[in-house]
Design a protein around this motif. Structure first.
Motif, short mmCIF file in Angstrom:
data_model
loop_
_atom_site.label_atom_id
_atom_site.label_comp_id
_atom_site.label_asym_id
_atom_site.label_seq_id
_atom_site.Cartn_x
_atom_site.Cartn_y
_atom_site.Cartn_z
N GLU B 136 0.88 -1.15 0.09
CA GLU B 136 -0.15 0.07 0.03
C GLU B 136 0.81 1.16 0.07
OE1 GLU B 136 -2.95 0.48 3.13
OE2 GLU B 136 -3.38 -1.68 2.73
N ARG B 137 2.01 1.12 0.72
CA ARG B 137 2.66 2.32 0.75
C ARG B 137 4.05 2.26 0.08
NH1 ARG B 137 1.85 4.65 6.73
NH2 ARG B 137 -0.38 4.42 6.84
N ARG B 138 3.89 1.73 -1.07
CA ARG B 138 5.16 1.63 -1.64
C ARG B 138 6.05 2.73 -2.05
NH1 ARG B 138 2.42 -2.25 -6.12
NH2 ARG B 138 4.58 -2.83 -6.58
N HIS B 139 5.18 3.75 -2.66
CA HIS B 139 5.85 5.11 -3.08
C HIS B 139 6.14 6.00 -1.87
CE1 HIS B 139 5.29 3.51 -6.94
NE2 HIS B 139 4.03 3.41 -6.91
N GLN B 140 5.82 5.80 -0.67
CA GLN B 140 6.08 6.52 0.23
C GLN B 140 7.45 6.60 0.87
OE1 GLN B 140 3.86 6.33 4.02
NE2 GLN B 140 2.23 7.35 3.06
N ARG B 141 8.00 7.55 1.59
CA ARG B 141 9.56 7.32 2.06
C ARG B 141 9.38 6.50 3.26
NH1 ARG B 141 12.41 12.30 3.12
NH2 ARG B 141 10.71 13.04 4.07
N GLY B 142 10.49 5.87 3.34
CA GLY B 142 10.83 4.77 4.48
C GLY B 142 10.43 5.82 5.74
N GLY B 143 10.93 6.99 5.92
CA GLY B 143 11.03 7.69 7.18
C GLY B 143 9.74 8.13 7.59
N LEU B 144 8.43 7.88 6.68
CA LEU B 144 7.36 8.27 7.22
C LEU B 144 6.48 7.26 7.68
CD1 LEU B 144 6.27 10.65 4.31
CD2 LEU B 144 7.04 11.23 6.42
N LEU B 145 7.16 5.93 7.72
CA LEU B 145 6.40 4.74 8.16
C LEU B 145 6.56 4.94 9.86
CD1 LEU B 145 7.65 2.01 5.91
CD2 LEU B 145 5.54 3.40 5.48
N SER B 146 5.46 4.16 10.37
CA SER B 146 5.39 4.00 11.85
C SER B 146 6.62 3.02 12.17
CB SER B 146 3.82 3.46 12.23
OG SER B 146 4.02 2.18 11.80
N GLY B 147 6.69 2.95 13.44
CA GLY B 147 7.76 2.14 13.86
C GLY B 147 7.56 0.51 13.53
N GLY B 148 6.43 0.13 13.60
CA GLY B 148 6.10 -1.17 13.24
C GLY B 148 6.20 -1.57 11.74
N GLN B 149 5.89 -0.42 10.92
CA GLN B 149 5.83 -0.74 9.66
C GLN B 149 7.44 -0.78 9.16
OE1 GLN B 149 3.67 2.48 8.34
NE2 GLN B 149 1.60 1.52 8.85
N GLN B 150 7.95 0.20 9.95
CA GLN B 150 9.51 0.28 9.73
C GLN B 150 10.43 -1.15 9.89
OE1 GLN B 150 11.69 3.52 11.34
NE2 GLN B 150 10.28 4.91 10.51
N GLN B 151 9.89 -1.82 10.94
CA GLN B 151 10.39 -3.04 11.14
C GLN B 151 10.05 -4.01 10.20
OE1 GLN B 151 12.61 -4.05 13.75
NE2 GLN B 151 12.57 -5.99 12.19
N MET B 152 8.93 -3.99 9.65
CA MET B 152 8.37 -4.84 8.49
C MET B 152 9.24 -4.56 7.16
SD MET B 152 4.37 -4.89 8.89
CE MET B 152 3.49 -4.93 10.32
N LEU B 153 9.41 -3.48 6.93
CA LEU B 153 10.06 -2.97 5.98
C LEU B 153 11.75 -3.46 5.99
CD1 LEU B 153 10.39 -1.51 3.15
CD2 LEU B 153 10.97 0.47 4.54
N ALA B 154 12.21 -3.65 7.23
CA ALA B 154 13.68 -3.90 7.36
C ALA B 154 13.53 -5.32 7.22
CB ALA B 154 14.13 -3.65 8.77
N MET B 155 12.54 -6.06 7.65
CA MET B 155 12.54 -7.54 7.16
C MET B 155 12.50 -7.85 6.02
SD MET B 155 10.60 -8.63 11.00
CE MET B 155 10.28 -10.35 10.46
N GLY B 156 11.63 -7.10 5.29
CA GLY B 156 11.23 -7.17 3.81
C GLY B 156 12.38 -6.94 3.00
N ARG B 157 13.23 -6.08 3.22
CA ARG B 157 14.42 -5.63 2.64
C ARG B 157 15.21 -6.78 2.73
NH1 ARG B 157 17.46 -0.51 4.94
NH2 ARG B 157 17.43 -2.14 6.91
N ALA B 158 15.50 -7.25 3.80
CA ALA B 158 16.51 -8.36 3.99
C ALA B 158 15.93 -9.72 3.21
CB ALA B 158 16.48 -8.89 5.49
N LEU B 159 14.66 -9.77 3.11
CA LEU B 159 14.10 -10.99 2.70
C LEU B 159 14.35 -10.98 1.05
CD1 LEU B 159 11.06 -11.62 4.67
CD2 LEU B 159 13.08 -12.97 4.45
N MET B 160 14.52 -9.81 0.36
CA MET B 160 14.37 -9.68 -0.88
C MET B 160 15.52 -10.52 -1.98
SD MET B 160 12.53 -7.53 -2.39
CE MET B 160 13.61 -7.07 -4.07
N THR B 161 16.78 -11.21 -1.00
CA THR B 161 17.60 -11.73 -1.54
C THR B 161 17.25 -13.25 -1.33
OG1 THR B 161 18.90 -11.77 0.47
CG2 THR B 161 19.76 -10.25 -1.18
N SER B 162 16.10 -13.53 -0.82
CA SER B 162 15.42 -14.81 -0.62
C SER B 162 16.59 -15.73 0.05
CB SER B 162 15.38 -15.61 -1.93
OG SER B 162 14.55 -14.86 -2.75
#
Lengths: 296, 526, 421
Positions: B136-162
């Motif tokens: 949903e927030r793919r075009h938003q800047r990372g800094g604007l996400l809430s703490g929980g969403q940032q944690q999800m982004l950090a995990m998702g980012r790491a999962l990108m390399t499978s």
């Protein structure tokens, strides 16, 4: 009116060239944390290569060599000096760069001597006139090319994986390396880009209306420092906008110096810094700088 | 039995050739398992992860003995980038998302080593399925996400390399209970999709819930190991990390009179006053962070501010400390209108604070950081100090003694000579708290004082806060997610959600409020 | 900060190049016969032994003016080799002690201190800031100091020898030439584009004085050596409606100004001070514009002048540096060596070959013919007055050696009355 427009067009085209230089400062700073005070002599090196090579190998081939040479020089400075610094202290690196600048400049001065080397560009001393506005052809080409280069930079940084990786590395190198991004590569790419941009700017700064390549060209790179600072040190967009502001303000200050004589003579020299200080007073982190303000 | 996916053998790590952060640590992660590493702050958990991901260099650490084998290969002499390419990715502590990059660009940076565009697209789709909010927030800047969403982004980012192995450093840090639960679910899903996980957690309940096996790390050595179920059953773990015997207020106060309490003394007569927040509204640009919030902190009481991430708690603390300006509404401390004062004048009123993101001089020693806090109460002028007049020397001795008492109280006395940057997150929290206390405040504002601490550590912190509060008669306003901590310490609790006050009362009342359960505590607390 | 330092350096460098020129008479038979003098009768001091005379050069071999300085060093050395081959001065060989100050005033002072006890005179101190630093010290030591440029400030020093006239008088002559020869009508406007600092300010002062005398209005534009794009200045001058421009700057600024003005259709005369021109400019895109509009007023004869003095300088240079750059540095170095040789011979004849004796001999010279190196005979008797007020006027020409074709000499009414010092 056409006088005003002429000065404005001049300022804008000059500003775009300053932007090319200022973007180089920004990219080196964000990719390796170095205040690159050797930027001026890298610029001069690129322009010098074009000036000495355009006769034997032709102008366009010389341009390619000049840009590649300046990029390579940047990469070398990074590989040999910056990466081997024991401590990543910006102060140490900046002073080291001052030393590199003096070395390069001394050598280039020795080679150039008191000559002014023509750059050999096909546009020579031509001018274009459009609706009463006269602009040297070289400046018109510079402006067009700068816009194109900025477009390519945007594409690189926004649309390619490597560009995004460079931005990630600039934002947080430690974390970026956890993503498998090699900081040595993004750093080298940053220096290469900055060197190439400096060489392009150097070619136009040495083109008409300037006489050609002379050692003083290296100093003109420092005219981009106020642009860099007022744009916010770490922002590419800021550097471009800063360049335009400084270019226009300088051109208008000189063009209307007679009307502004109550401010004293030599206004064009002072105005960029005055503008920079004014902007920093209002926005301490520059126009587009990352806010370092307290966040709880 | 096949080789484990990751095996750490007899690993020793030193910082600057002096501090030994790990001493002969061995552990293994079988393919397809989740392993948790528990331990107090400073035990060396983050060091262990960095040693595994080959990223010690950037923090000045060095492996001096032992080895790390991953997928049959010795990772020594490889850099972090090679480790990523081999299928081992670390999610750093504190999330560390790229704030200026959009969500999509963050993921792109995460997938940098994936050369194949199709594989990258597939990975992105997988991450978006796992974390629909990121899509949903793919075009938003990372800094604007809430703490929980940032944690999800950090995990998702790491999962990108499978990756074959995902290293998670404190994923629940600073998250509301409900979100902690959600992150736990996501880790289970990631595991179910075939990725092994090595997880560091101070929230032992969460760690043991998702892990098959766990290790307890204490001061650089593995003290206990076993299956999660075995560990959860041992008394020591229950006591120190799970806090199952959650103490009620009276019990702690009677049972554990803090030893250092009697030594604290104010150098100036100052008394806590009532803090009245009335109709406080704060807007940033178009976002309303706080809207018409009112509450009162009685003189000499402990008051807690709780609520989901992004509810406006830190904003509130920031207005009280003078870092942000109120858009409307007033805050009075006693007779003084805080909302119209600059930050340093607020400090003069006797208001001290700590920060969520810790703000200390990293190069200076712990003692020097605490001495900075004394600045407000020191009498001798700088000139006299510079001249080292006898009076100044006497005072300096007295100040050092005062600082030592505070350090004893907080359990950081052994760290006084260490530079702050060598300390773990939790220890830094305590140093920051010590600095705030050193200024002898009458009102103490604490922003997540026990985030990143084990249950045992947060109990020590609670004792310390209680002791200073009693000795110095100060008021405390704290923001915290650790519910046992809040419930055991606070006399009154105000609950915020989306910038509005949704409940207020005693801890017991608030805990039963259905609105609070829905918005914040989630099922676990029910 | 850095760029300011560099700007200052560059400026200083330009000033230095300017300062470096000075000429002395070639074989102007000064009655006395130096060669014939008997060494035994002469009083000597520092820098002179029974068979050598040592003169010093403090120059810039590693800084911004290294190239032009090297030309001068080569010519000066060749000159003294020839003198020595012809029997020397006062029965002694002349040795040249060359030291590199790298355009750094601190270093220049240190080098001066170590050199002062070994030389009888200073042939050259190249550079504005460097010579400004050394001048008072040399004055206190009573040491002859030549080759320091044409800044009017040197008129305060008894021991300093100006090789020609000052920048102010050059510019006053330029105004006179504009009115008398190039048809600029009274009431017209003249732009003055000048470097901030001694050199440019001198040039501006001379132009302003002369403009007032001749009923013209000056439109000043201050620049720095960093400015190599003078588009804005050129537009402003066009807007102001100037009918000529005087330029007190360096070659880079000249090329830009001439090119832009021509491109804008502003084809009016540009007259530059001595250091403004370099022959390599004619190869730049501004070449045609320069050939059309550029004039220069110089104290020293241009390289191509067909007079015995200049011819001798050219021939000497052709053997000393067959592939060297040709420019005004060649006659300048030759002329400065002539001036010092003349003073040394005079001192020898007076029986006082001490540093003071050399200064006295120089100041006793009232009518020195330099065979064309300078436009008129030189009179050094009054330290507060320049040795001449006449300048050469030349214009740019790709055909001429050194890029300048000599039009003649000028000493206009304003230049005659310009109050110097």
């Amino acid at each position: 009116m056409s006088y005003f427009l002429t000065q404005l067009a001049n300022g804008l085209s000059y500003g775009l060239i300053l932007g090319l230089i200022a973007v180089g400062f920004v990219i080196v700073f964000t990719s390796t944390g170095v205040l690159n005070f050797a930027h001026g002599s890298v610029l001069l090196t690129g322009a010098y290569l074009v000036a000495v090579l355009h006769d034997p190998i032709g102008f366009w081939a010389a341009v390619v060599v000049g840009i590649a040479g300046a990029a390579l020089l940047g990469v070398l400075i990074n590989a040999v000096l910056v990466r081997n610094l024991a401590e990543a202290n910006p102060g140490t690196a900046a002073i080291l760069m001052l030393g590199v600048d003096i070395l390069l400049l001394t050598e280039l001065t020795r080679r150039i001597g008191n000559r002014v080397l023509p750059i050999g560009a096909p546009w020579g001393a031509d001018v274009v006139t459009l609706g009463g506005v006269t602009l040297p052809t070289s400046r018109a080409v510079a402006a067009g090319l700068a816009v194109l280069v900025f477009g390519l930079l945007w594409f690189l940084f926004a649309r390619t994986g490597f560009g995004v990786a460079m931005r990630a590395a600039a934002a947080d190198g430690d974390t970026a390396s956890l993503m498998g991004i090699r900081l040595s590569r993004t750093g080298a790419a940053g220096w290469a880009l900055a060197g190439a941009l400096a060489a392009i700017a150097g070619i136009f700064l040495a083109s008409f209306p300037a006489p050609g390549v002379a050692p003083a060209l290296a100093i003109s790179a420092f005219a981009a420092i106020p642009a860099w600072v007022l744009g916010g040190f770490d922002s590419v967009v800021g550097a471009i906008v800063g360049g335009l502001i400084i270019g226009v303000v300088t051109a208008l200050a000189v063009g209307y110096e007679t009307q502004l004589h109550f401010l004293g003579r030599g206004l064009g020299e002072v105005v960029p810094y005055a503008v920079m200080i004014l902007v920093l007073l209002v926005r301490p982190s520059g126009l587009f700088g990352r806010e370092e303000a307290v966040r709880a | 039995m096949p080789d484990p996916l990751l095996s750490v053998e007899d690993l020793t790590v030193e910082y600057g050739g002096a501090v030994r952060a790990l001493r002969g640590v061995s552990l293994s992660v079988e393919a397809g398992s989740v392993v948790a590493v528990l331990g107090s702050n400073g035990a060396g958990k983050t060091t262990l992860l960095r040693a595994v991901s080959q990223s010690l260099g950037s923090v000045g650490g060095r492996v001096t003995a032992g080895r790390v084998r991953f997928d049959g290969r010795d990772l020594a002499r490889h850099d972090a980038s090679a480790a990523v390419r081999a299928g081992l990715v670390q999610v750093p502590e504190g999330r560390r998302i790229f704030r200026d990059l959009t969500v999509e660009e963050n993921l792109r940076a995460g997938g940098y080593t994936v050369r194949d565009a199709r594989a990258r697209r597939a990975a992105t789709e997988r991450v978006f399925r796992l974390f629909p909010i990121l899509a949903e927030r793919r075009h938003q800047r990372g800094g604007l996400l809430s703490g929980g969403q940032q944690q999800m982004l950090a995990m998702g980012r790491a999962l990108m390399t499978s990756p074959k192995l995902l290293l998670l450093d404190e994923p629940s840090l600073g998250l509301a209970p409900q979100l902690v639960e959600q992150i736990g679910d996501i880790i289970e899903q990631i595991h179910a999709q075939g990725t092994s996980v090595l997880l560091i957690e101070q929230n032992a309940a969460m760690g043991l819930r998702v892990a098959d096996r766990a290790y307890v790390l204490e001061v650089g050595v593995v003290s206990t190991r076993g299956s999660s179920a075995e560990l959860a059953a041992t008394d020591e773990i229950r006591d120190r990390y799970l806090g199952v015997a959650a103490p009620d207020t009276d019990h702690v106060v009677q049972d554990a009179p803090p030893a250092a309490a009697a030594h604290l003394q104010r150098s100036t007569p100052a008394r806590a006053q009532e803090l009245r927040v009335e109709d406080l509204t704060v807007r940033f640009g178009g976002i309303t962070a706080l809207s018409g919030v009112s509450f009162t902190v009685g003189a000499g009481t402990v008051h807690a501010l709780i609520g989901p991430n992004g509810a406006g708690k830190s904003t509130c603390i920031n207005v009280l400390g003078g870092a942000y300006r109120a858009t409307s509404g007033t805050v009075h401390y006693g007779d003084a209108a805080v909302t119209s004062l600059p930050a340093h004048r607020i400090a003069d009123l006797g208001v001290a604070r700590t920060f969520q993101n810790i703000s200390l001089s990293l190069e200076a020693s712990v003692e020097d950081n605490l001495l900075v806090g004394r600045h407000r109460v020191m009498r001798t002028r700088t000139s006299a100090q510079a001249l080292r007049l006898p009076r100044a020397r006497r005072e300096e001795r007295a100040e050092r003694a005062a600082v030592r008492r505070i350090a004893d109280l907080l359990g950081i006395a052994p760290l006084l000579d260490r530079a702050v940057h060598t300390l773990s997150y939790g220890d830094r929290k305590r140093v920051e708290m010590g600095r705030a206390l050193a200024s002898e405040p009458t009102l103490l504002l604490l922003d997540e004082p026990v985030a990143g601490m084990t249950h045992g550590e947060s109990a020590v912190m609670a004792d310390a806060i209680r002791a200073v509060q009693r000795e110095l008669g100060l008021s405390v306003l704290l923001v915290e997610h650790d519910m046992p901590f809040v419930m055991g310490l606070a006399e009154r609790v105000t609950v915020l959600d989306f910038g509005k006050r949704i409940a207020e009362g005693t801890p017991r009342e608030v805990q039963r409020d259905p609105e609070v359960l829905r918005a914040y505590l989630g099922t676990a607390a029910a | 900060m850095k760029h300011r330092i560099r700007a200052a350096l560059a400026l200083a460098g330009c000033a230095a190049v300017l300062a470096a020129c000075s000429t002395e008479d070639p074989n102007a038979g000064q009655g006395g016969t130096a060669q014939g003098g008997s060494a035994g009768d002469v009083r000597t001091g520092t820098g002179v032994t029974a068979d050598t005379i040592t003169v010093g050069m403090l120059t810039d071999l590693s800084g911004p003016f290294a190239a032009g300085a090297a030309v001068q060093v080569a010519e000066t050395r060749a000159y003294y080799e020839k003198v020595n081959a012809d029997g020397g001065i006062c029965d002694r060989d002349v040795q040249v002690d060359v030291q590199d100050h790298g355009y750094d005033p601190q270093k220049a002072v240190a080098l001066y201190r170590s050199m002062a006890s070994n030389v009888v005179a200073l042939q050259q101190v190249l550079g504005g800031p460097t010579s400004a630093a050394v001048l008072p010290l040399a004055q206190a030591d009573g040491l002859y100091l030549g080759g320091h440029g044409w800044a009017g400030v040197a008129l305060q020093y008894e021991n300093a020898q100006i090789p020609g006239t000052t920048y102010g008088i050059e510019s006053a002559n330029a105004i006179d030439y504009l009115v008398d020869e190039l048809g600029v009508a009274p009431g017209g406007k003249v732009g003055v584009v000048y470097f901030v600092g001694d050199y440019g300010n001198d040039s501006l002062a001379g132009a302003q004085y002369a403009a007032q005398q001749r009923g013209l209005e000056v439109v000043p534009q201050e620049i720095t050596p960093r400015d190599t794009d003078l588009t804005a200045q050129a537009s402003a001058l066009q807007q102001a409606g100037v009918s000529a421009v005087i330029l007190g700057a360096a070659p880079a600024q000249l090329a830009s100004l001439a090119g832009v003005m021509s491109a804008q259709g502003l084809n009016v005369p540009i007259i530059g001070n001595t250091p403004t021109f370099g022959p390599s400019l004619l190869q730049t895109p501004a070449g045609p514009a320069l050939e059309q509009n550029f004039y220069t007023v110089t104290s020293i004869a241009p390289f191509s002048l067909d007079k015995p003095g200049v011819q001798a300088a050219r021939e000497l240079y052709a053997t000393a540096a067959p592939d060297g750059e040709t420019g005004w540095e060649v006659p300048l170095a030759y002329a400065q060596a002539e001036l010092l040789t003349n003073a040394l011979r005079g001192a020898c004849d007076a029986g006082d070959l001490t540093p003071e004796g050399v200064v006295t001999a120089m100041r006793g010279t009232a009518d020195l013919d330099t065979e064309g190196l300078f436009a008129t005979p030189m009179d050094f008797t009054d330290p507060a007055k320049p040795p001449t007020r006449t300048v050469y006027v030349s214009r740019a020409s790709a055909q001429a050696d050194g890029g300048l074709e000599v039009l003649g000499t000028v000493e206009g009414p304003s230049a005659q009355s310009f109050p110097v010092g």
